[in-house]
Design an enzyme around this catalytic site. Structure first.
Site, short mmCIF file in Angstrom:
data_model
loop_
_atom_site.label_atom_id
_atom_site.label_comp_id
_atom_site.label_asym_id
_atom_site.label_seq_id
_atom_site.Cartn_x
_atom_site.Cartn_y
_atom_site.Cartn_z
N ASP A 216 -35.70 -27.20 -18.18
CA ASP A 216 -36.19 -26.91 -16.85
C ASP A 216 -36.54 -25.43 -16.87
OD1 ASP A 216 -36.96 -26.85 -14.24
OD2 ASP A 216 -35.22 -27.92 -13.47
C1 BGC Z 1 -37.86 -27.44 -11.12
C2 BGC Z 1 -38.63 -28.47 -11.93
C3 BGC Z 1 -40.07 -28.05 -12.05
C4 BGC Z 1 -40.12 -26.66 -12.68
C5 BGC Z 1 -41.52 -26.14 -12.83
C6 BGC Z 1 -38.03 -26.06 -11.68
O1 BGC Z 1 -37.45 -25.12 -10.86
O2 BGC Z 1 -36.49 -27.77 -11.09
O3 BGC Z 1 -38.55 -29.73 -11.34
O4 BGC Z 1 -40.79 -28.98 -12.80
O5 BGC Z 1 -39.39 -25.76 -11.87
O6 BGC Z 1 -42.07 -25.82 -11.61
#
Ligand code: BGC
Length: 752
Positions: A230
């Site tokens: 993530d």
């Molecule tokens: C979120 C993800 C997301 C990523 C990119 C993260 O903070 O938890 O779900 O895909 O950011 O934006």
């Protein structure tokens, strides 16, 4: 076909380390001299958030205009694999047109608590439903040559401490509740990528959790894609690689790449481990290059129409005492800011920039519909003037339709909700209008369950969830019966927050959240505790009615290596075409370990014309009957009878039967002198010993259980005697003189 091994040989150590992190927020790195392109990825999951220029994390940079489809919370209520697959394909077309090689979704975390701020991005409280929909989404998207990235792996079911918390989940619960959706996405959907969550799972950050990223994902499930962090989830980069983490996102200043180089040079990291990660990333890069359609474009108007029709299949008619559908001849008052400015998606990384949202007021143009604002979404306090105006509009009409629900500030990525309550001003407005107009309907917008203190006073409630850019048009079509509601709840609406099984352990203390309710999540808990709920899992009404009959099973008994076909007939007994979601639940009649009363193991959505009847068929296999047994770290079926229930919801069971299933796996049992006699039944060697015991104690049972004292138990005496026998330790037979110590020692030898 690219020769990956040749490329690996030609890459320098620094280049390899570099390929394991992004170029920026949304791209992998390219290596020009070797023809390795850079590939773009972006959020997801219910539309494309492709940011212009250098992406920023918070969505401050505007993203391109894209179709905003219903969010996962709405989509799951469709209970429709084909619809979700079509969504995947449609998103794939948009990705190809925008040259995006991977979409960051779908989100597969389980709705453990209705308070999770991100529940609107997740499918369900039920792992089977979430898994089936996930596999359909992944199949659809990847069929268009675009990778899916299922997230957030794993046990990331809250926003409080989402980047650093420690989720403590026992092995059985993890496998039965929190992993199966990912498992289905990998095994049935062939997901090419998995996003590891920010949090720790059982004391080890997911980004460094080898058991999770390698033991379960690759070794148990056969995953062959790549694992991405993530955004910002990496902790110790080298530990991450050793655990099975391939790509770090977003790209940073290169500090972590340097750590990788250093670790290889110092011998902390074998270069082969790095090679494997590079191989996994490059496989994705070249797969996309091969499946890229540079000329791709998509019909924006068609996609908008699809967003409308999908939402029509997602909305759930929670209550209807005859007010719906509306008829063209009625004077209707639309009330509430959401009728004019609908809330159709949630905040955070999934936020789509769409130019095509149509409000319910605009969609109702040409009909006999008036409008009153009623409340302002960003205020919580009731506004007397607005309420009075709304009451007046309601009184002048034949029916009042109030558009209400959760404002943006009530649920979002990054923060959990504090209550299930709707804003005070909206509750007050609904109560006031319902008191003045007996024919009042409420249309809800929101990503998760809300308390409805006014429920008894209104005639109908239709929830649109967060329904995407087509929500206004979908709502009007459903209200007027031009579309027939067919959504079913993918989660339970509890009577109150304190009833939720996670209530005492959400969101945890001092950085740790213990999933102490175990497998009893959602309806698994409410059913076991026989609790009232506001609306049960699987509930949803239609403008027509359905009759169920003729449950058949292909065999009355089977082993756990055989499959079972279950069929039933469903008939549309009402006056208009409609779709019914036929749900199949399985329950273990008697089990050694605690199990839910019923668990969803099949569902089919069927379209029926008035008077039409169809046969619906389900196939059940070992997993339909099994629970996860930590003793063997695997699924296990305990022999015995199982109920098969067919329902229109989890609390509206229409047909039921039983089958006998024989498990073919024997659990390891370590017998001692203190093992209860009943435990002998669990193994073949135990049963042989039991037969001997029964022979040698026949005629002596009275002595063993001092039968004299049981005389006054009357007819229950035999059952109690049997229970006593089952519960007595083997050594008890020596104590009570039924066998000698020597005989017991012999038995124990046989039992080893
Ligand atoms: C979120 C993800 C997301 C990523 C990119 C993260 O903070 O938890 O779900 O895909 O950011 O934006």
């Amino acid at each position: 076909m690219m020769d990956l091994e040749k490329i690996l040989r030609e890459l320098t150590l620094e280049e390899k380390a570099g390929l394991c992190s992004g170029r920026d927020f949304w791209h992998t790195k390219g290596v020009e001299r070797l023809g390795i392109p850079s590939v773009m990825m972006c959020d997801g999951p219910h539309g494309l958030r492709k940011q212009r220029g250098e992406g920023d994390h918070l969505g401050i940079n505007e993203s391109i205009d894209a179709t905003c489809f219903p969010t996962a919370a709405a989509l799951s209520a469709s209970f429709d694999r084909a619809l979700i697959r079509t969504l995947g394909e449609t998103l794939g077309e948009e990705c190809q047109a925008e040259d995006v090689g991977m979409l960051l979704g779908p989100g597969l975390n389980i709705k453990r608590s209705p308070l999770c701020g991100r529940n609107f991005e997740y499918f369900s409280e039920d792992p089977y439903l979430a898994g089936q929909l996930a596999a359909s989404y992944v199949n659809g998207l990847q069929g268009k040559g675009v990778a899916a990235c299922v997230k957030h792996f794993a046990a990331n079911s809250q926003e409080t401490l989402r980047m650093s918390g420690n989720s403590k989940v026992d092995e059985r619960t993890l496998h039965e509740i929190y992993l199966p959706a990912f498992e289905a996405a990998v095994k049935e959907g062939g997901a090419r990528s998995v996003m590891c969550a920010y949090n720790a799972l059982n004391d080890t950050f997911c980004a460094e959790n080898r058991e999770l990223l390698t033991g379960i994902l690759r070794e148990k499930w056969g995953f062959s894609g790549f694992v991405v962090t993530d955004w910002g989830a990496v902790k110790d980069r080298v530990n991450g690689l050793l655990a099975g983490l391939d790509l770090e996102m977003p790209g940073g200043p290169g500090t972590q790449d340097a750590q990788i180089v250093e670790a290889v040079k110092s011998g902390r990291l074998e270069e082969s481990v790095l090679d494997e990660a590079v191989r996994n990333v490059l496989q994705f890069v070249f797969d996309y290059q091969e499946q890229r359609h540079p000329e791709a474009a998509y019909p924006r108007d068609e996609h908008h129409k699809l967003a409308v029709s999908m939402e029509q299949a997602c909305a759930v008619l929670l209550k209807n005492e005859g007010s719906l559908p509306l008829s063209g001849g009625q004077k209707v008052a639309f009330i509430g800011e959401f009728a004019q400015v609908p809330r159709y998606q949630g905040g955070g990384s999934s936020h789509i920039n769409t130019s095509r949202t149509v409000s319910a007021v605009a969609a109702a143009e040409g009909r006999d519909v008036s409008f009153a604002l009623g409340y302002r979404a960003h205020d919580a306090k009731p506004d007397e003037a607005l309420t009075a105006e709304a009451v007046q509009a309601a009184q002048k009409a034949d029916v009042a339709v109030i558009f209400a629900g959760l404002p943006d500030a009530f649920e979002s990525e990054g923060a959990d909700r504090a209550t299930l309550a709707m804003p005070e001003n909206q509750n007050a407005l609904i109560a006031a209008v319902a008191a003045a107009q007996p024919n009042t309907v409420v249309v809800l917008h929101g990503g998760s369950p809300m308390e409805m203190p006014w429920l008894g006073g209104v005639k109908a409630v239709l929830t649109m969830y967060l329904g995407g850019e087509g929500v206004g048009e979908a709502a009007v079509a459903l209200l007027y019966g031009e579309a027939n509601p067919s959504g079913k709840l993918a989660e339970t609406y509890p009577c109150r927050l304190a009833h939720n099984p996670s209530y005492l352990n959400f969101p945890g203390e001092e950085g740790t959240v213990e999933y102490r309710e175990g497998v009893y999540v959602g309806y698994r808990y409410y059913d076991k505790k026989q609790m009232e709920v506001a609306f049960p899992f699987g509930h949803g009404l239609s403008y027509t009615t359905f009759a169920y009959r003729d449950l058949t099973v292909s065999r009355e008994s089977l082993t756990d290596s055989e499959t079972l076909t279950v069929t039933c007939k469903v008939k549309n007994t009402g006056g208009c075409p409609g779709r019914e979601v036929v749900q199949l639940y399985v329950g273990d009649v008697e089990s050694t370990v605690g199990r839910p009363v019923r668990e969803l193991k099949g569902f089919e959505k069927v379209l029926l014309e008035p008077g039409e009847e169809k046969t619906v068929s389900f196939t059940l296999d070992k997993r339909s009957f099994a629970y996860y047994e930590p003793k063997i770290h695997d699924w296990f079926v305990e022999s015995g009878a199982f109920t098969i229930e067919i329902g229109a919801s989890s609390r509206d069971i229409r047909l039921s039967g039983t089958v006998d299933v024989t498990g073919t796996v024997e659990l390891p049992v370590a017998y001692t002198a203190y093992s209860p006699i009943g435990s002998l039944n669990k193994t073949a060697r135990g049963r042989a010993v039991l037969a001997e015991i029964l022979k040698s104690v026949s005629g002596q049972r009275e002595g063993l259980f001092s039968a004299g004292s049981m005389e006054n138990l009357g007819e229950g005496a035999e059952a109690i005697a049997q229970s006593m026998m089952r519960e007595m330790p083997l050594s008890g037979m020596v104590t009570f003189g039924a066998i000698t110590q020597q005989q017991l020692d012999e038995m124990l030898k046989q039992l080893q």
